[in-house]
Motif scaffolding. Structure first.
Motif, PDB file in Angstrom:
ATOM      1  N   ASP A 198      -2.667   4.462  -4.241  1.00 14.07           N
ATOM      2  CA  ASP A 198      -3.795   5.294  -3.824  1.00 14.07           C
ATOM      3  C   ASP A 198      -4.701   5.641  -4.999  1.00 14.07           C
ATOM      4  O   ASP A 198      -5.890   5.928  -4.813  1.00 14.07           O
ATOM      5  CB  ASP A 198      -3.298   6.587  -3.164  1.00 14.07           C
ATOM      6  CG  ASP A 198      -2.561   6.312  -1.850  1.00 14.07           C
ATOM      7  OD1 ASP A 198      -2.854   5.276  -1.220  1.00 14.07           O
ATOM      8  OD2 ASP A 198      -1.703   7.134  -1.471  1.00 14.07           O
ATOM      9  N   GLY A 202      -8.815   1.870  -7.585  1.00 10.90           N
ATOM     10  CA  GLY A 202     -10.131   1.772  -6.967  1.00 10.90           C
ATOM     11  C   GLY A 202     -10.079   0.847  -5.759  1.00 10.90           C
ATOM     12  O   GLY A 202      -9.126   0.072  -5.565  1.00 10.90           O
ATOM     13  N   ASP A 203     -11.124   0.877  -4.919  1.00  8.44           N
ATOM     14  CA  ASP A 203     -11.160   0.059  -3.698  1.00  8.44           C
ATOM     15  C   ASP A 203     -11.052  -1.433  -4.012  1.00  8.44           C
ATOM     16  O   ASP A 203     -10.320  -2.159  -3.335  1.00  8.44           O
ATOM     17  CB  ASP A 203     -12.452   0.340  -2.909  1.00  8.44           C
ATOM     18  CG  ASP A 203     -12.469   1.762  -2.348  1.00  8.44           C
ATOM     19  OD1 ASP A 203     -11.381   2.351  -2.192  1.00  8.44           O
ATOM     20  OD2 ASP A 203     -13.580   2.266  -2.060  1.00  8.44           O
ATOM     21  N   GLU A 204     -11.772  -1.887  -5.030  1.00  9.71           N
ATOM     22  CA  GLU A 204     -11.717  -3.318  -5.382  1.00  9.71           C
ATOM     23  C   GLU A 204     -10.320  -3.711  -5.838  1.00  9.71           C
ATOM     24  O   GLU A 204      -9.817  -4.787  -5.492  1.00  9.71           O
ATOM     25  CB  GLU A 204     -12.723  -3.628  -6.481  1.00  9.71           C
ATOM     26  CG  GLU A 204     -14.161  -3.559  -6.038  1.00  9.71           C
ATOM     27  CD  GLU A 204     -15.119  -3.861  -7.180  1.00  9.71           C
ATOM     28  OE1 GLU A 204     -14.672  -4.397  -8.226  1.00  9.71           O
ATOM     29  OE2 GLU A 204     -16.308  -3.565  -7.039  1.00  9.71           O
ATOM     30  N   ASP A 205      -9.703  -2.828  -6.617  1.00 11.21           N
ATOM     31  CA  ASP A 205      -8.368  -3.131  -7.128  1.00 11.21           C
ATOM     32  C   ASP A 205      -7.327  -3.097  -6.005  1.00 11.21           C
ATOM     33  O   ASP A 205      -6.403  -3.915  -5.985  1.00 11.21           O
ATOM     34  CB  ASP A 205      -7.989  -2.158  -8.246  1.00 11.21           C
ATOM     35  CG  ASP A 205      -8.901  -2.325  -9.459  1.00 11.21           C
ATOM     36  OD1 ASP A 205      -9.304  -3.471  -9.735  1.00 11.21           O
ATOM     37  OD2 ASP A 205      -9.192  -1.310 -10.114  1.00 11.21           O
ATOM     38  N   GLN A 206      -7.488  -2.177  -5.059  1.00 12.55           N
ATOM     39  CA  GLN A 206      -6.587  -2.158  -3.901  1.00 12.55           C
ATOM     40  C   GLN A 206      -6.727  -3.449  -3.107  1.00 12.55           C
ATOM     41  O   GLN A 206      -5.726  -4.040  -2.675  1.00 12.55           O
ATOM     42  CB  GLN A 206      -6.896  -0.953  -3.007  1.00 12.55           C
ATOM     43  CG  GLN A 206      -6.439   0.361  -3.577  1.00 12.55           C
ATOM     44  CD  GLN A 206      -6.741   1.538  -2.660  1.00 12.55           C
ATOM     45  OE1 GLN A 206      -7.351   1.384  -1.599  1.00 12.55           O
ATOM     46  NE2 GLN A 206      -6.318   2.732  -3.070  1.00 12.55           N
ATOM     47  N   ALA A 207      -7.967  -3.895  -2.941  1.00 12.67           N
ATOM     48  CA  ALA A 207      -8.193  -5.148  -2.215  1.00 12.67           C
ATOM     49  C   ALA A 207      -7.563  -6.321  -2.962  1.00 12.67           C
ATOM     50  O   ALA A 207      -6.995  -7.231  -2.331  1.00 12.67           O
ATOM     51  CB  ALA A 207      -9.692  -5.374  -2.024  1.00 12.67           C
ATOM     52  N   ASP A 254       0.813  -1.217   0.000  1.00 10.00           N
ATOM     53  CA  ASP A 254       0.000   0.000   0.000  1.00 10.00           C
ATOM     54  C   ASP A 254       0.852   1.275   0.000  1.00 10.00           C
ATOM     55  O   ASP A 254       0.316   2.371  -0.106  1.00 10.00           O
ATOM     56  CB  ASP A 254      -0.999   0.006   1.150  1.00 10.00           C
ATOM     57  CG  ASP A 254      -0.340  -0.109   2.514  1.00 10.00           C
ATOM     58  OD1 ASP A 254       0.874  -0.361   2.564  1.00 10.00           O
ATOM     59  OD2 ASP A 254      -1.054   0.052   3.529  1.00 10.00           O
TER      60      ASP A 254
END
Length: 189
Positions: free
Chosen positions: A73, A76-81, A67
């Motif tokens: 940053d 997107g949230d799904e891609d970060q997950a 991270d």
């Protein structure tokens, strides 16, 4: 020393340098590894499923954690997950990543198509408004022919005058040949 960056593929031209060796779909998450060689920076991209556990270990050693990698940053949230799940050993199937990239490409194409239709409707509306405006009347053919006939009469008059002047000049220059003939006789004597 290598630098790392996560990003979305802006086009589908970059080839994955990982196991699949296929083009990275537009809009798919990719990992860029930049290295300096001979004064030049070279960046190699891998699609997320082709990132190996060894690479994740090297990234974590260099940066601290996934991270903290540049561009994380911006995902997107799904891609970060998905990236963090990759670090924990969970693999995302390659087909799913490519399908997501294709879905993003289709959404972009659909938006462009809708924009094109909107522009076409606006253009049609402008053309309709132009059709509704007063248009210039068609020319009066009879008046045009009458004006043309008057001009032709003037031209014919000038041509007759020119023919008369040509005859006058021809009549006056007729004695010229006789003059030169007599002159030649006088010189011969």
């Amino acid at each position: 020393m290598a630098s790392y960056e996560f990003s979305y593929a802006p086009t589908n031209r970059a080839m994955c340098k990982g196991k699949c060796k296929e083009k990275i779909a537009k809009g798919a998450v990719r990992l860029g590894v930049s290295t300096e060689a001979g004064g030049h920076t070279m960046t190699q991209y891998r699609c997320l499923p082709c990132v190996t556990d060894k690479q994740i270990e090297n990234i974590c050693n260099a940066v601290g954690s996934l991270d903290q990698v540049n561009g994380f940053d911006g995902l997107g949230d799904e891609d970060q997950a998905a990236v963090l799940a990759k670090a924990e050993g969970g693999d995302q199937p390659a087909g799913k990543a490519k399908a997501k990239g294709k879905a993003a490409a289709k959404a972009t194409a659909a938006a462009a198509k809708a924009e094109g239709k909107a522009k076409a409707k606006a253009k049609a509306k402008v053309e309709k408004e132009e059709d509704d405006k007063e248009k210039m009347q068609a020319p009066d053919r009879a008046a045009f022919d009458e004006a043309l006939a008057k001009i032709q009469e003037v031209i014919d008059g000038y041509q007759k005058e020119q023919a008369a002047f040509a005859e006058k000049i021809k009549a006056r220059s007729g004695g010229k040949d006789e003059f030169f003939a007599q002159k030649a006789e006088l010189r011969a004597q």
